[in-house]
Scaffold this motif. Structure first.
Motif, PDB file in Angstrom:
ATOM      1  N   ILE A 647       0.874  -1.227   0.103  1.00 37.38           N
ATOM      2  CA  ILE A 647       0.016   0.021   0.100  1.00 37.38           C
ATOM      3  C   ILE A 647       0.875   1.388   0.038  1.00 37.38           C
ATOM      4  CG2 ILE A 647      -1.683   1.303   1.468  1.00 37.38           C
ATOM      5  CD1 ILE A 647      -2.793  -1.373   2.227  1.00 37.38           C
ATOM      6  N   LEU A 648       1.799   1.269   0.716  1.00 39.19           N
ATOM      7  CA  LEU A 648       2.669   2.684   0.707  1.00 39.19           C
ATOM      8  C   LEU A 648       3.684   2.662  -0.364  1.00 39.19           C
ATOM      9  CD1 LEU A 648       4.643   1.796   4.506  1.00 39.19           C
ATOM     10  CD2 LEU A 648       2.829   3.646   3.529  1.00 39.19           C
ATOM     11  N   SER A 649       3.854   1.583  -1.168  1.00 39.74           N
ATOM     12  CA  SER A 649       4.626   1.766  -2.446  1.00 39.74           C
ATOM     13  C   SER A 649       3.613   1.983  -3.554  1.00 39.74           C
ATOM     14  CB  SER A 649       5.370   0.426  -2.923  1.00 39.74           C
ATOM     15  OG  SER A 649       4.473  -0.721  -2.724  1.00 39.74           O
ATOM     16  N   ASP A 650       2.342   2.051  -3.504  1.00 34.35           N
ATOM     17  CA  ASP A 650       1.488   2.238  -4.446  1.00 34.35           C
ATOM     18  C   ASP A 650       0.711   3.666  -4.361  1.00 34.35           C
ATOM     19  OD1 ASP A 650      -0.458   2.463  -6.533  1.00 34.35           O
ATOM     20  OD2 ASP A 650      -0.886   0.107  -6.495  1.00 34.35           O
ATOM     21  N   SER A 651       1.015   4.791  -5.084  1.00 35.39           N
ATOM     22  CA  SER A 651       0.538   6.052  -4.723  1.00 35.39           C
ATOM     23  C   SER A 651      -1.269   5.993  -4.973  1.00 35.39           C
ATOM     24  CB  SER A 651       0.928   6.877  -5.833  1.00 35.39           C
ATOM     25  OG  SER A 651       0.714   6.565  -7.157  1.00 35.39           O
ATOM     26  N   GLU A 652      -1.445   5.118  -5.776  1.00 34.32           N
ATOM     27  CA  GLU A 652      -3.189   4.936  -5.847  1.00 34.32           C
ATOM     28  C   GLU A 652      -3.675   4.403  -4.425  1.00 34.32           C
ATOM     29  OE1 GLU A 652      -4.069   3.015  -9.364  1.00 34.32           O
ATOM     30  OE2 GLU A 652      -3.244   4.616 -10.471  1.00 34.32           O
ATOM     31  N   LEU A 653      -2.767   3.715  -3.661  1.00 33.25           N
ATOM     32  CA  LEU A 653      -3.294   2.866  -2.580  1.00 33.25           C
ATOM     33  C   LEU A 653      -2.949   3.607  -1.043  1.00 33.25           C
ATOM     34  CD1 LEU A 653      -2.831  -0.804  -3.346  1.00 33.25           C
ATOM     35  CD2 LEU A 653      -4.843   0.629  -3.865  1.00 33.25           C
ATOM     36  N   GLN A 654      -2.061   4.539  -1.285  1.00 28.85           N
ATOM     37  CA  GLN A 654      -1.624   5.417  -0.040  1.00 28.85           C
ATOM     38  C   GLN A 654      -2.696   5.964   0.729  1.00 28.85           C
ATOM     39  OE1 GLN A 654       1.659   7.932  -1.346  1.00 28.85           O
ATOM     40  NE2 GLN A 654       3.077   6.312  -1.670  1.00 28.85           N
ATOM     41  N   HIS A 655      -3.764   6.543  -0.023  1.00 31.01           N
ATOM     42  CA  HIS A 655      -4.948   6.888   0.751  1.00 31.01           C
ATOM     43  C   HIS A 655      -5.619   6.225   1.840  1.00 31.01           C
ATOM     44  CE1 HIS A 655      -6.933   4.992  -2.499  1.00 31.01           C
ATOM     45  NE2 HIS A 655      -8.067   4.982  -1.698  1.00 31.01           N
ATOM     46  N   LEU A 656      -5.374   4.611   1.756  1.00 30.93           N
ATOM     47  CA  LEU A 656      -6.031   3.645   2.422  1.00 30.93           C
ATOM     48  C   LEU A 656      -5.308   3.510   3.820  1.00 30.93           C
ATOM     49  CD1 LEU A 656      -6.443   0.801  -0.094  1.00 30.93           C
ATOM     50  CD2 LEU A 656      -8.421   2.380   1.016  1.00 30.93           C
ATOM     51  N   LEU A 657      -4.144   3.973   3.810  1.00 33.97           N
ATOM     52  CA  LEU A 657      -3.379   3.807   5.107  1.00 33.97           C
ATOM     53  C   LEU A 657      -3.914   4.774   6.219  1.00 33.97           C
ATOM     54  CD1 LEU A 657      -0.735   2.644   6.277  1.00 33.97           C
ATOM     55  CD2 LEU A 657       0.476   4.760   5.429  1.00 33.97           C
ATOM     56  N   ILE A 658      -4.143   4.190   7.265  1.00 34.42           N
ATOM     57  CA  ILE A 658      -4.722   4.963   8.542  1.00 34.42           C
ATOM     58  C   ILE A 658      -3.574   5.005   9.670  1.00 34.42           C
ATOM     59  CG2 ILE A 658      -6.291   4.883  10.555  1.00 34.42           C
ATOM     60  CD1 ILE A 658      -8.184   3.192   8.581  1.00 34.42           C
ATOM     61  N   GLN A 659      -3.273   6.395   9.813  1.00 40.55           N
ATOM     62  CA  GLN A 659      -2.002   6.558  10.825  1.00 40.55           C
ATOM     63  C   GLN A 659      -2.662   7.512  11.826  1.00 40.55           C
ATOM     64  OE1 GLN A 659       1.147   7.961   8.738  1.00 40.55           O
ATOM     65  NE2 GLN A 659       2.206   5.733   8.810  1.00 40.55           N
ATOM     66  N   LYS A 660      -3.331   7.159  12.901  1.00 39.16           N
ATOM     67  CA  LYS A 660      -3.931   8.072  13.695  1.00 39.16           C
ATOM     68  C   LYS A 660      -2.886   8.916  14.819  1.00 39.16           C
ATOM     69  CE  LYS A 660      -7.742   8.432  17.046  1.00 39.16           C
ATOM     70  NZ  LYS A 660      -8.513   7.401  18.250  1.00 39.16           N
ATOM     71  N   LYS A 661      -3.190  10.055  14.871  1.00 38.10           N
ATOM     72  CA  LYS A 661      -1.994  10.919  15.559  1.00 38.10           C
ATOM     73  C   LYS A 661      -2.337  10.790  17.020  1.00 38.10           C
ATOM     74  CE  LYS A 661      -0.969  13.969  11.824  1.00 38.10           C
ATOM     75  NZ  LYS A 661      -0.966  15.180  11.081  1.00 38.10           N
TER      76      LYS A 661
END
Length: 661
Positions: A647-661
């Motif tokens: 997911i990190l390596s695919d720009s089209e999938l990066q929006h799926l990444l959840i990183q809560k601050k």
């Protein structure tokens, strides 16, 4: 018609007959003992003249003639006697008086032959003969006071009157289960048969512990169905009581099948004798509804109180979440890691990674969006309430032993596959019902869905202690599996047990749509419900009243229950009541039965002594089990790392990444 005038006239005739008998006997004494009466100065010219006239009639032509005539008149007087009835009198007492009296009356003659004075002989003869006469009269009076109404006082529980004709024919077909029995009809016993000619309409075997469900019924269902070429699934609550019966039946009868079936056993306590099977096998899950059913089964099996709360927010939320996790693994690499152990381990990931992975699967987006929204909005209390109940419940299944069995694939659950039939036994442990029951519920639900299809081999599903597992849609199985040749046998202890674990509505439906019922001893509402189901029969009713002169008898017929609830509650071990279903072309008029099932105890004991134990599947040590446990955890870690990296390596999938601050 009896009137007071008739009664008075009859009484006068009887009194006159008795007086004639006494008068004749007195004349006999006077004639035979005349010398003694004369010495007592009891003779006179008038009496002598009267005696001469009587002698001319021939009354004293021989010694016993007046005694016999007197006896006849006495008998006539006794025929119409109506003494006050008494319940504790018997015919035997009256007959004893009669016989003794006749004996004394006839043999009194010999007292005259005794060497003694005429006065003494006369006194002795008159006394003895009169005693005999009195005893005869007493005996006849006692007989008139006896109640001749034949009411069986020994049948205080009305058992003879509550018997009814039952099926004595042996009715067999290629699917039938036939149990030899013996029943009582009035005071006679008859051999009979309990013919379950249509087992596809489901069979409910009920009975309290020790009533003989397994020994008298279920063991025969296993033996006969395997002998007739059924594929079979057996849920063995107390492993290996039924499994060893099935295994040895399979050894003897496997040659009867067109395609020889294989035997499999699943046992979580002795892994060396257990086969491995993945209930979430990707091949058996064609769409997301299969994942949803599996998720619901697991959670309801682990939380039985949720069965009655289906539809509630905090029941449906964890079910949807678990559905999403299962379907994600089903879609990932075509289900390479779709096993329950992998599901459990995947759920333990932290929310950032878990939600990122789940968001990557479009089909489950609608299921997980509420959870992601709650997480991003920092509604942690709500989120934990939704997810933690599923995670905590599934954590109970996290053990190396369960992981080992659930992650393998020695066989699939299509037991009635014509090309590869199977006999499958799955064992529970009464001490680990909560844990094992949920897993076994998953197996059963997946198996039922696979088995209940057309153009398959006839199959038999046998569930001992059925309420200890949760089978969703059991009513649908019973209703629809008939056309697919699936015979279902449910063993329960009591209807209340079924209501407790399945809820009242579901339990009532199961009991109502079951075609064949066999019940041993049960009590309470179960006994009442069965008694009503068995219907009523015509029974004889007799009542009587006693007064001084007569006994009034009233006889009638009345519809009453064939098998009262009290009788069902007092059945002995091996004694069963029930009702069987028939077919349009195989009618059974006498469907209801109350009989003792006949087992050849010696033959069964001999058979059990020759049983072979279920063989060892593979030699195992703890290191193999632990290594498998660790491997599953590593699989989930690698899967997570690989997908996050993708997911990190695919720009089209990066929006799926959840990183809560």
């Amino acid at each position: 018609m009896q009137t007071s005038e008739n009664q008075q006239a009859l009484g006068k005739i009887l009194d006159m007959s008795r007086m004639i008998a006494i008068g004749l006997l007195a004349l006999h004494f006077y004639y035979q003992c005349y010398t003694a009466f004369e010495s007592w100065q009891l003779a006179s010219r008038f009496s002598d003249r009267l005696l001469d006239n009587i002698i001319r009639t021939g009354l004293f032509s021989f010694f016993s003639k007046p005694k016999l005539i007197s006896l006849c008149f006495l008998a006539l007087s006794l025929l119409g006697v109506k003494g006050k009835k008494k319940e504790d009198l018997s015919v035997k007492t009256g007959l004893i008086y009669l016989v003794v009296g006749l004996f004394i009356y006839v043999l009194s003659y010999y007292t005259l032959r005794i060497t003694a004075s005429e006065k003494l002989s006369a006194i002795l003869y008159i006394t003895v003969c009169s005693l005999g006469f009195i005893l005869i009269m007493t005996g006849g009076t006692l007989l008139s006071r006896v109640i001749y109404l034949q009411i069986n006082s020994k049948d205080i529980f009305n058992q003879l009157n509550e018997t009814f004709p039952q099926e004595q024919r042996l009715l067999q077909n290629e699917y039938s289960i036939n149990l030899p029995a013996r029943y009582r009809l009035k005071d006679k016993y008859h051999d009979s048969w309990i013919n379950i000619i249509n087992p596809f309409r489901a069979t409910l075997v009920a009975g309290s512990p020790g009533s003989g469900k397994s020994y008298f019924v279920i063991r025969h269902i296993i033996d006969q169905h395997i002998a007739k070429g059924f594929s079979a699934f057996i849920y063995d609550f107390k492993f290996d009581d039924l499994s060893i019966i099935a295994y040895n039946a399979w050894l003897k009868k496997k040659g009867n099948y067109k395609v020889q079936p294989k035997f499999y056993a699943v046992n979580f306590d002795d892994l060396s004798r257990s086969h491995r099977c993945n209930p979430l096998d990707a091949a058996g899950m064609s769409d997301i509804t299969d994942a949803a059913e599996s998720a619901r089964t697991i959670l309801l099996g682990l939380n039985r109180e949720w069965i009655r709360k289906q539809g509630d927010f905090f029941v449906e939320s964890p079910t949807n979440f678990l559905t999403a996790v299962i379907w994600y693994l089903r879609k990932y690499q075509d289900g390479a890691f779709c096993t329950l152990p992998h599901v459990i381990e995947l759920m333990q990931l932290d929310y950032d990674k878990l939600f990122t992975l789940l968001r990557s699967e479009k089909e489950i987006e609608v299921l997980i969006n509420p959870f992601i929204t709650a997480y991003l909005n920092d509604a942690m209390e709500q989120l934990e309430g939704q997810i933690a109940s599923a995670k905590i419940a599934l954590a109970r299944l996290s053990s190396p032993q369960l992981y080992y069995v659930l992650s393998g694939s020695d066989f699939t659950l299509d037991i009635n596959n014509p090309d590869a039939p199977k006999i499958v036994c799955m064992g529970n442990n009464p001490q680990k019902i909560q844990t094992y029951g949920a897993v076994l519920s998953l197996y059963v639900n997946r198996l039922v869905k696979i088995v209940n299809k057309k153009n398959r081999l006839k199959s038999s599903l046998i569930f001992d202690e059925f309420p200890t597992i949760y089978l969703s849609g059991i009513d649908s199985l019973i209703a629809t599996a008939r056309s697919n040749k699936v015979a279902t046998t449910l063993g329960i202890q009591d209807f209340s047990q079924l209501r407790k674990d399945y809820g009242k509505e579901q339990a009532d439906v199961i009991v109502s749509i079951t075609g064949n019922i066999i019940s041993g001893q049960v009590t309470g509402d179960t006994a009442k419900q069965l008694s009503e189901r068995f219907g009523k029969i015509m029974q004889d009713r007799t009542s009587y009243s006693i007064n001084r002169t007569d006994t009034s008898i009233s006889r009638s017929k009345q519809l009453d229950v064939a098998i009262p609830a009290s009788k069902i509650a007092s059945l002995s071990s091996g004694e069963f009541v029930g009702m069987v279903a028939d077919n349009p072309d195989e009618k059974i008029d006498l469907k209801t039965f109350h009989a003792q099932i006949i087992n050849d105890h010696k033959a069964i004991a001999k058979q059990q002594a020759e049983y072979k134990s279920i063989p060892v599947v593979r030699l195992l040590d703890d290191s193999v089990v632990i290594r498998n446990y660790d491997q599953i955890r590593q699989d989930v870690q690698k899967l997570t790392e690989h997908e996050i990296e993708r997911i990190l390596s695919d720009s089209e999938l990066q929006h799926l990444l959840i990183q809560k601050k």
